[in-house]
Design a protein around this motif. Structure first.
Motif, PDB file in Angstrom:
ATOM      1  N   LEU A   1     -97.137 -57.746   3.477  1.00 47.94           N
ATOM      2  CA  LEU A   1     -98.162 -57.255   2.750  1.00 47.94           C
ATOM      3  C   LEU A   1     -98.647 -55.682   2.561  1.00 47.94           C
ATOM      4  CD1 LEU A   1    -100.185 -61.108   1.837  1.00 47.94           C
ATOM      5  CD2 LEU A   1     -97.728 -60.284   1.461  1.00 47.94           C
ATOM      6  N   TYR A   2     -97.811 -55.657   3.435  1.00 50.90           N
ATOM      7  CA  TYR A   2     -98.589 -53.924   4.189  1.00 50.90           C
ATOM      8  C   TYR A   2     -97.722 -52.829   3.633  1.00 50.90           C
ATOM      9  CZ  TYR A   2    -102.356 -56.737   5.950  1.00 50.90           C
ATOM     10  OH  TYR A   2    -103.392 -57.827   6.100  1.00 50.90           O
ATOM     11  N   GLY A   3     -96.503 -52.274   4.277  1.00 50.44           N
ATOM     12  CA  GLY A   3     -95.515 -51.909   4.561  1.00 50.44           C
ATOM     13  C   GLY A   3     -96.696 -50.159   5.312  1.00 50.44           C
ATOM     14  N   ARG A   4     -94.787 -49.523   5.012  1.00 49.88           N
ATOM     15  CA  ARG A   4     -95.655 -47.856   5.450  1.00 49.88           C
ATOM     16  C   ARG A   4     -94.701 -47.207   4.496  1.00 49.88           C
ATOM     17  NH1 ARG A   4     -95.034 -47.286  11.720  1.00 49.88           N
ATOM     18  NH2 ARG A   4     -92.996 -47.115  10.774  1.00 49.88           N
ATOM     19  N   VAL A   5     -95.057 -45.769   4.031  1.00 43.75           N
ATOM     20  CA  VAL A   5     -94.727 -44.887   3.418  1.00 43.75           C
ATOM     21  C   VAL A   5     -93.761 -43.664   4.349  1.00 43.75           C
ATOM     22  CG1 VAL A   5     -96.384 -43.474   2.849  1.00 43.75           C
ATOM     23  CG2 VAL A   5     -94.491 -43.624   1.607  1.00 43.75           C
TER      24      VAL A   5
ATOM     25  N   LEU B   1    -106.145 -53.229   1.609  1.00 45.34           N
ATOM     26  CA  LEU B   1    -106.748 -52.374  -0.028  1.00 45.34           C
ATOM     27  C   LEU B   1    -105.856 -51.018   0.746  1.00 45.34           C
ATOM     28  CD1 LEU B   1    -110.596 -52.687  -0.421  1.00 45.34           C
ATOM     29  CD2 LEU B   1    -107.925 -54.158  -0.943  1.00 45.34           C
ATOM     30  N   HIS B   2    -104.700 -51.105   1.289  1.00 44.81           N
ATOM     31  CA  HIS B   2    -103.837 -49.854   1.742  1.00 44.81           C
ATOM     32  C   HIS B   2    -103.252 -49.976   1.859  1.00 44.81           C
ATOM     33  CE1 HIS B   2    -108.002 -48.269   3.355  1.00 44.81           C
ATOM     34  NE2 HIS B   2    -107.864 -47.184   3.098  1.00 44.81           N
ATOM     35  N   SER B   3    -102.355 -51.004   1.324  1.00 46.43           N
ATOM     36  CA  SER B   3    -100.886 -51.943   1.163  1.00 46.43           C
ATOM     37  C   SER B   3     -99.784 -50.836   0.235  1.00 46.43           C
ATOM     38  CB  SER B   3    -100.906 -53.413   0.471  1.00 46.43           C
ATOM     39  OG  SER B   3     -99.667 -52.940  -0.015  1.00 46.43           O
ATOM     40  N   GLN B   4     -98.956 -50.483   0.989  1.00 48.02           N
ATOM     41  CA  GLN B   4     -97.931 -49.962  -0.038  1.00 48.02           C
ATOM     42  C   GLN B   4     -97.268 -50.789  -1.034  1.00 48.02           C
ATOM     43  OE1 GLN B   4     -97.715 -46.951  -0.849  1.00 48.02           O
ATOM     44  NE2 GLN B   4     -99.080 -45.811   1.082  1.00 48.02           N
ATOM     45  N   ASN B   5     -97.149 -52.204   0.239  1.00 49.27           N
ATOM     46  CA  ASN B   5     -96.355 -53.356  -1.018  1.00 49.27           C
ATOM     47  C   ASN B   5     -96.472 -53.897  -1.329  1.00 49.27           C
ATOM     48  OD1 ASN B   5     -94.438 -52.583   1.086  1.00 49.27           O
ATOM     49  ND2 ASN B   5     -94.443 -54.328   2.567  1.00 49.27           N
ATOM     50  N   LEU B   6     -98.101 -54.095  -1.914  1.00 50.86           N
ATOM     51  CA  LEU B   6     -98.382 -54.955  -2.513  1.00 50.86           C
ATOM     52  C   LEU B   6     -99.046 -54.086  -4.642  1.00 50.86           C
ATOM     53  CD1 LEU B   6    -100.795 -57.103  -0.800  1.00 50.86           C
ATOM     54  CD2 LEU B   6     -98.525 -57.877  -2.722  1.00 50.86           C
ATOM     55  N   MET B   7     -98.714 -54.484  -5.342  1.00 54.31           N
ATOM     56  CA  MET B   7     -98.626 -53.374  -6.339  1.00 54.31           C
ATOM     57  C   MET B   7     -99.819 -53.811  -7.035  1.00 54.31           C
ATOM     58  SD  MET B   7     -95.659 -51.032  -7.093  1.00 54.31           S
ATOM     59  CE  MET B   7     -95.810 -49.573  -7.949  1.00 54.31           C
ATOM     60  N   LEU B   8    -101.003 -53.505  -8.407  1.00 53.35           N
ATOM     61  CA  LEU B   8    -101.159 -53.291  -8.991  1.00 53.35           C
ATOM     62  C   LEU B   8    -100.607 -53.008 -10.620  1.00 53.35           C
ATOM     63  CD1 LEU B   8    -103.719 -55.190 -10.203  1.00 53.35           C
ATOM     64  CD2 LEU B   8    -104.958 -53.111 -10.263  1.00 53.35           C
ATOM     65  N   THR B   9     -99.415 -54.405 -11.376  1.00 49.51           N
ATOM     66  CA  THR B   9     -99.338 -54.071 -12.716  1.00 49.51           C
ATOM     67  C   THR B   9    -100.161 -53.474 -13.784  1.00 49.51           C
ATOM     68  OG1 THR B   9     -99.624 -56.437 -13.901  1.00 49.51           O
ATOM     69  CG2 THR B   9     -97.586 -55.895 -12.055  1.00 49.51           C
ATOM     70  N   GLY B  10     -99.783 -52.596 -14.613  1.00 49.92           N
ATOM     71  CA  GLY B  10     -99.766 -52.002 -15.714  1.00 49.92           C
ATOM     72  C   GLY B  10    -100.229 -53.588 -16.545  1.00 49.92           C
TER      73      GLY B  10
ATOM     74  N   GLU C   1     -82.606 -40.728  -8.758  1.00 51.41           N
ATOM     75  CA  GLU C   1     -83.576 -40.620  -8.053  1.00 51.41           C
ATOM     76  C   GLU C   1     -84.970 -40.874  -7.368  1.00 51.41           C
ATOM     77  OE1 GLU C   1     -87.747 -38.174 -11.246  1.00 51.41           O
ATOM     78  OE2 GLU C   1     -87.290 -40.143 -11.313  1.00 51.41           O
ATOM     79  N   ARG C   2     -85.244 -39.965  -5.950  1.00 54.47           N
ATOM     80  CA  ARG C   2     -85.757 -40.463  -5.360  1.00 54.47           C
ATOM     81  C   ARG C   2     -87.320 -41.280  -5.912  1.00 54.47           C
ATOM     82  NH1 ARG C   2     -88.972 -39.691  -0.629  1.00 54.47           N
ATOM     83  NH2 ARG C   2     -88.721 -41.311   0.937  1.00 54.47           N
ATOM     84  N   VAL C   3     -87.433 -42.141  -5.584  1.00 53.61           N
ATOM     85  CA  VAL C   3     -89.717 -42.462  -6.227  1.00 53.61           C
ATOM     86  C   VAL C   3     -90.082 -42.686  -5.088  1.00 53.61           C
ATOM     87  CG1 VAL C   3     -88.992 -43.110  -8.368  1.00 53.61           C
ATOM     88  CG2 VAL C   3     -88.613 -44.797  -6.852  1.00 53.61           C
ATOM     89  N   ALA C   4     -89.684 -43.490  -3.681  1.00 52.67           N
ATOM     90  CA  ALA C   4     -90.483 -43.390  -2.672  1.00 52.67           C
ATOM     91  C   ALA C   4     -89.320 -43.656  -1.389  1.00 52.67           C
ATOM     92  CB  ALA C   4     -90.993 -45.268  -3.393  1.00 52.67           C
ATOM     93  N   GLY C   5     -90.302 -44.359   0.164  1.00 50.49           N
ATOM     94  CA  GLY C   5     -89.323 -44.555   0.755  1.00 50.49           C
ATOM     95  C   GLY C   5     -90.433 -44.997   2.208  1.00 50.49           C
ATOM     96  N   GLY C   6     -90.006 -45.936   2.642  1.00 48.99           N
ATOM     97  CA  GLY C   6     -90.816 -46.953   3.779  1.00 48.99           C
ATOM     98  C   GLY C   6     -90.266 -47.156   5.284  1.00 48.99           C
TER      99      GLY C   6
END
Length: 246
Positions: A146-150, A180-189, A19-24
């Motif tokens: 630290l930023y990334g693109r989608v 604060l608009h980073s696609q490469n940094l995630m906040l875990t649950g 299953e595809r979940v994202a793309g950069g």
């Protein structure tokens, strides 16, 4: 989510369907059926030369280990690489990482819904990550992204690389994509949550391009430190003081 079938997924999936979940910017990201792993595929980097791809995979593994060591265990996740041949006979280096259930990229977070004390801690963690990234650059000559693109799909990714999109891409790079608009940094649950980097690619460009890119990033880090203070820490302190006084 879209289902994709490709023999390149054979090392991790018996029916070759993920299953595809994202793309950069260069990568397509898929999730395993058991939701334990994500598989990252750089379709444009495939080769019929297995030895060349093995050398490339070793370079990518070295970069991943370097950046993980720079950021420290709290802000990094493991990345493993396996070679696999796709349906057309091209060999690829698949990057495999643990799937972070309930984690969110920073770009998707509504900061007003985050507790002030937690926002303040996230601000501290972001400043720490920036400091570690800068230290990594001066110590190793490499800088984690630290930023990334989608991207919605490979076709969109290729289309946005056209020259007519260059002004928009420059505007996004310099202005819109703060940390604060980073696609490469995630906040875990988990509790307490962690900030983790999920992309460990190095810049694979001409040395002059890298110098300009790194210098620009250093300037933007200064901008982002102000954004962090203004959007997260300053407001959080004011809200905490207001809550205490009432």
């Amino acid at each position: 989510m879209e289902q994709h079938r490709n023999e390149v997924f054979a090392p991790i999936d018996i029916d070759h369907v993920l299953e595809r979940v994202a793309g950069g910017n260069e990568t397509e990201v898929y999730r395993s059926d058991d939701h334990r792993f994500v598989v990252k595929l750089k379709g444009e980097l495939g080769s019929r030369d297995a030895q060349a791809m093995l050398a490339d995979a070793r370079r990518m593994q070295q970069a991943a280990r370097r950046f993980a060591a720079c950021l420290g265990q709290r802000h990094a996740i493991p990345t493993y690489f396996v070679l696999s041949r796709d349906s057309k006979g091209f060999v690829h280096a698949l990057a495999i990482q643990p799937y972070l259930a309930n984690a969110r990229v920073l770009a998707e977070i509504d900061w007003q819904m985050i507790d002030p004390a937690q926002r303040r801690q996230i601000g501290r963690d972001l400043r720490h990550i920036i400091a570690r990234a800068v230290e990594c650059l001066f110590r190793t000559g490499h800088l984690p992204d630290l930023y990334g693109r989608v991207s919605a799909n490979p076709a969109e990714r290729q289309r946005r690389k056209q020259l007519r999109y260059l002004p928009e891409r420059i505007w996004s790079f310099l202005v819109k994509r703060t940390i604060l608009h980073s696609q490469n940094l995630m906040l875990t649950g988990e509790q307490p949550p962690r900030l983790v980097l999920i992309d460990y690619d190095e810049v694979r460009r001409h040395p002059l391009y890298r110098v300009i890119y790194f210098l620009t990033r250093l300037v933007l880090f200064g901008r982002d430190l102000v954004v962090i203070w203004w959007r997260l820490e300053r407001r959080a302190v004011r809200e905490l003081r207001s809550n205490t006084s009432t």
